[in-house]
Design an enzyme around this catalytic site. Structure first.
Site, short mmCIF file in Angstrom:
data_model
loop_
_atom_site.label_atom_id
_atom_site.label_comp_id
_atom_site.label_asym_id
_atom_site.label_seq_id
_atom_site.Cartn_x
_atom_site.Cartn_y
_atom_site.Cartn_z
N SER A 92 1.10 -1.23 -0.17
CA SER A 92 -0.18 0.05 -0.04
C SER A 92 1.28 1.03 0.01
O SER A 92 1.59 1.68 -1.13
CB SER A 92 -1.16 0.10 1.34
OG SER A 92 -1.63 0.94 1.09
N HIS A 205 -8.39 0.51 -0.15
CA HIS A 205 -8.11 -0.54 -1.14
C HIS A 205 -9.96 -0.49 -1.24
O HIS A 205 -9.70 -1.70 -2.24
CB HIS A 205 -6.81 -0.87 -1.17
CG HIS A 205 -5.86 -0.51 -0.43
ND1 HIS A 205 -4.99 -0.12 -1.84
CD2 HIS A 205 -5.23 -0.83 0.32
CE1 HIS A 205 -4.10 0.48 -1.32
NE2 HIS A 205 -4.18 0.01 0.26
#
Length: 319
Positions: A92, A205
């Site tokens: 991430s 996400h």
């Protein structure tokens, strides 16, 4: 033959008050990184990283720049010892230090981009929370259920999305409050060991973060992304990144698409196998925490080639 290193960079959640202070106090290069970041964004990074409490540091506008600064400072200390990456990947947020490590983003660019990313995500998450008071979207970790089963469950529930493919034992779902409750129940009934609602600010996400992606795309419009100089991997595709243009588009998609971490690990493991194996490679986690080393250890190849967290001066000086 010279040793090769694969760097795994941690994401949001790895932050901790006082992180890497001992590294900075013992490495002039690490301290310079912290000072340079402070000047670039007009934020006292020493005060932020070393004097903030856990709650303040957990905000996206604080944690993202703090973790990135910590990772880059550790990289600088490692470089002084002749340790530089031949491969880089990040979970991430950690993908941005990886972009810097691979020569895709300059130091100034990665700091300014991460700063804006954190500010945007904090703002959007606050807006989402205000619009859904007491009923905010978020994320849940599903433990002990095969990833493909978790993906199947999420696909069957409106506004639930498989977000982080962490390991064969853990998959994270993003979604609305009600969708997460439904997914947690379905996962438990399907045999999951546990379903844990995570203390995060938003449904990361997933398509629910589209507003943040749209704003972040504008930030990146004029930022140059060079082609990677070492092996680099993408959360969005789970594969190697060949072009800077691909890295740039993925940086936007990143906010609304799942983190295919297990796919990346497998691609890296294959490269290590082809290019000399574990006798010639070491896997390091330069940044706060040790989550990624733990996830690597859950893979079929991790037991024979463990990853090592690198976030203290004691560890760095021993390398």
């Amino acid at each position: 033959m010279a040793k090769k290193y694969a760097f795994l960079f941690p994401g949001q959640g790895a932050q901790a008050p006082g992180m890497i202070k001992d590294v900075a106090e013992n490495s002039a290069s690490a301290m310079k990184v912290i000072d340079d970041v402070s000047k670039l964004i007009d934020v006292d990074m020493k005060k932020l990283m070393w004097e903030s409490d856990a709650k303040e540091l957990s905000r996206s506008d604080n944690s993202q720049i703090a973790i990135t600064t910590a990772s880059l400072a550790i990289m600088a200390a490692l470089k002084d010892k002749g340790i530089e990456p031949s491969a880089a990947m990040g979970f991430s947020l950690g993908e941005f230090p990886a972009l810097y490590a691979a020569g895709v983003l300059s130091f100034e660019s990665v700091i300014k981009v991460v700063r804006q990313r954190g500010l945007i995500m904090q703002k959007v998450c606050e807006e989402i929370a205000a619009e859904n008071a007491g009923h905010a979207p978020g994320m849940s970790a599903i433990l002990g259920l095969p990833p493909e089963k978790v993906v199947e469950i999420a696909k069957g529930i409106k506004d639930a999305y498989a977000a982080n493919m962490n390991s064969v034992k853990q998959t994270v779902i993003s979604g609305t409050f009600d969708a997460l409750a439904e997914a947690e129940k379905a996962a438990t009934e399907a045999g999951a060991r546990r379903a844990v609602r995570l203390a995060v600010a938003g449904p990361f996400h997933s398509p629910l973060m589209q507003k943040a992606a749209d704003e972040f795309e504008k930030v990146l419009a004029d930022v140059e992304f060079a082609d990677p100089k070492i092996h680099l991997f993408s959360n969005v595709t789970g594969k190697a990144v060949e072009k800077g243009s691909e890295a740039k588009s993925s940086a936007v998609l990143h906010l609304t698409h799942p983190v295919l971490w297990t796919d990346e690990e497998a691609v890296l493991a294959n490269i290590i196998s082809v290019e000399g194996g574990q006798m010639e490679w070491s896997v390091l986690e330069p940044g706060p925490g040790k989550v990624l080393s733990g996830l690597w250890g859950q893979t079929e190849f991790g037991s024979g080639m463990p990853a090592s967290p690198v976030n203290t001066w004691e560890v760095i000086s021993a390398l």
